[in-house]
Design a protein around this motif. Structure first.
Motif, mmCIF file in Angstrom:
data_model
loop_
_atom_site.group_PDB
_atom_site.id
_atom_site.type_symbol
_atom_site.label_atom_id
_atom_site.label_comp_id
_atom_site.label_asym_id
_atom_site.label_seq_id
_atom_site.Cartn_x
_atom_site.Cartn_y
_atom_site.Cartn_z
ATOM 1 N N SER A 106 8.759 -8.053 12.121
ATOM 2 C CA SER A 106 9.894 -7.882 12.112
ATOM 3 C C SER A 106 10.357 -6.464 12.617
ATOM 4 O O SER A 106 9.601 -5.258 12.224
ATOM 5 C CB SER A 106 10.501 -7.929 10.743
ATOM 6 N N TRP A 107 11.671 -6.367 13.422
ATOM 7 C CA TRP A 107 11.879 -5.043 14.059
ATOM 8 C C TRP A 107 12.587 -4.234 13.024
ATOM 9 O O TRP A 107 12.808 -3.008 13.086
ATOM 10 C CB TRP A 107 12.799 -5.104 15.403
ATOM 11 N N SER A 108 12.782 -4.742 11.820
ATOM 12 C CA SER A 108 13.583 -4.059 10.787
ATOM 13 C C SER A 108 12.625 -2.896 10.201
ATOM 14 O O SER A 108 13.191 -2.109 9.639
ATOM 15 C CB SER A 108 13.942 -4.903 9.634
ATOM 16 N N LYS A 109 11.421 -3.040 10.417
ATOM 17 C CA LYS A 109 10.602 -1.895 10.135
ATOM 18 C C LYS A 109 10.432 -0.652 11.154
ATOM 19 O O LYS A 109 9.949 0.334 10.743
ATOM 20 C CB LYS A 109 8.956 -2.396 9.622
ATOM 21 N N PHE A 110 10.844 -0.955 12.234
ATOM 22 C CA PHE A 110 10.670 0.024 13.357
ATOM 23 C C PHE A 110 11.855 0.276 14.027
ATOM 24 O O PHE A 110 11.901 1.280 14.952
ATOM 25 C CB PHE A 110 9.703 -0.637 14.397
ATOM 26 N N ASN A 111 13.015 -0.502 13.855
ATOM 27 C CA ASN A 111 14.296 -0.267 14.731
ATOM 28 C C ASN A 111 14.714 1.318 14.647
ATOM 29 O O ASN A 111 15.568 1.527 15.572
ATOM 30 C CB ASN A 111 15.228 -1.347 14.531
ATOM 31 N N THR A 112 14.436 1.997 13.753
ATOM 32 C CA THR A 112 15.036 3.037 13.222
ATOM 33 C C THR A 112 14.350 4.277 14.353
ATOM 34 O O THR A 112 14.820 5.284 14.487
ATOM 35 C CB THR A 112 14.882 3.835 11.843
ATOM 36 N N VAL A 113 13.043 4.153 14.710
ATOM 37 C CA VAL A 113 12.610 4.910 15.723
ATOM 38 C C VAL A 113 13.336 4.689 17.090
ATOM 39 O O VAL A 113 12.744 5.363 17.883
ATOM 40 C CB VAL A 113 11.078 4.721 15.608
#
Length: 352
Positions: A106-113
């Motif tokens: 899931s991008w929800s774990k990484f989209n903040t970067v």
């Protein structure tokens, strides 16, 4: 389901006793079973975009991986060559025989970067080599969702987010096509996903994903949910995670559309009762996927039109007919259907 017997004819006495089931009822029971079991169609399909299909090509030998627990996949690459996974669209270039394990994240774990001017451009995967050094893979091609037809390559930069511990980096790609970016495997493998710079005005291959809510409608009512997603399996994964509470069935209609990051409005004929008449489409905020909801108190057909907000530009349209909705037959399975769902095998399949 076991010991399914069939016969070319059934007596009227059997039909009256409810010991037979027609093809149509069996079809509807299978639909219900898929809902109850929570199965998902994970097969990757290339976007059917008329604008850029000429640059979307198949690559290498097709492989179907072994399914492990918790959504993990594993594939044995038999030797030097190029292999394309039919479930994920990942393309591996191997230098030798190697066992590869991978999973959709899931991008929800990484989209903040992924910060402006960069944006998410495709699904993110965790990839690693099981029995060799990472160098056994020369490259990995990752699917992306961008429609590159007519784009000037010097103005649009594609890259790969490589999550390595606490210091994720965006790495260059070897080349790109209408469906993939090609990334050279570095000394280690870890989560990787396609990203793009200055792509805010580039359309995404998208999908208008329509679902029937089987819990909210009445006997003569239909409740439909419409989600907007890019052709990004991580995006769809996040969207479906929001639908675990309740029973939903995908409506089998054409879903493809081109989507820009902007607001969209939904119109319906007949009008029905619409909630959230306009919503933004974005590939960044994936943790909470908004949706349109339409409530009807009359039978189909229903025609839905997705338009760019405050314009006459149509992004997608579809007409839903009587046979497209499970609720058009019965909201609840018959007693015989319930026996089948519970595992009973004491019935006969009625053949035409």
């Amino acid at each position: 389901m076991s010991n399914l017997s069939s016969s070319s004819s059934s007596s009227s006495e059997e039909e009256e006793d409810g010991d037979s089931v027609s093809r149509e009822e069996l079809r509807d029971m299978m639909k219900l079973m898929k809902i109850e079991c929570g199965e998902e169609d994970e097969v990757y399909s290339r976007p059917c975009c008329e604008k850029c299909k000429h640059v979307q090509q198949s690559h290498g030998k097709k492989i179907i991986p072994e399914r492990l627990s918790r959504g993990r996949l594993q594939a044995q690459l038999e030797g030097e060559g190029t292999y394309e996974c039919e479930l994920t669209g990942l393309i591996f270039e191997a230098s030798e025989r190697v066992l590869v394990a991978y999973s959709l994240l899931s991008w929800s774990k990484f989209n903040t970067v992924v910060q402006n001017p960069w944006m998410i451009a495709g699904p993110i995967f965790n990839v690693h080599v099981v029995d060799r050094d990472a160098s056994a893979l020369k490259s990995v091609q990752l699917p992306h969702s961008l429609c590159l037809a007519g784009q000037e390559k010097e103005k649009l930069v594609l890259g790969v987010l490589h999550v390595t511990g606490q210091d994720p980096v965006i790495e260059d790609v070897l080349q790109s096509s209408g469906s993939h970016v090609k990334w050279t495997v570095s000394s280690r493998l870890s989560p990787v996903g396609a990203v793009a710079r200055d792509a805010q005005r580039v359309a995404h291959h998208g999908a208008a994903m329509l679902y029937e809510d089987l819990d909210s409608g009445g006997l003569d009512a239909h409740v439909l949910r419409l989600y907007l997603a890019s052709c990004n399996s991580s995006h769809v994964k996040d969207m479906k995670s929001q639908m675990k509470k309740g029973r939903f069935r995908a409506v089998d209609i054409n879903t493809f559309c081109l989507l820009l990051e902007q607001n969209y409005s939904l119109m319906s004929e007949p009008s029905g009762e619409l909630h959230s008449q306009h919503l933004p489409f974005t590939v960044q905020s994936l943790m909470f996927c908004g949706f349109f909801e339409a409530y009807y108190e009359q039978p189909p057909p229903f025609t839905l039109n997705l338009k760019v907000h405050r314009s006459d530009v149509t992004a997608w349209t579809a007409t839903i007919h009587q046979g497209d909705l499970l609720g058009s037959t019965d909201k609840e399975p018959s007693a015989l259907a319930q026996q089948l769902l519970l595992g009973s095998s004491n019935f006969t399949l009625q053949m035409p």
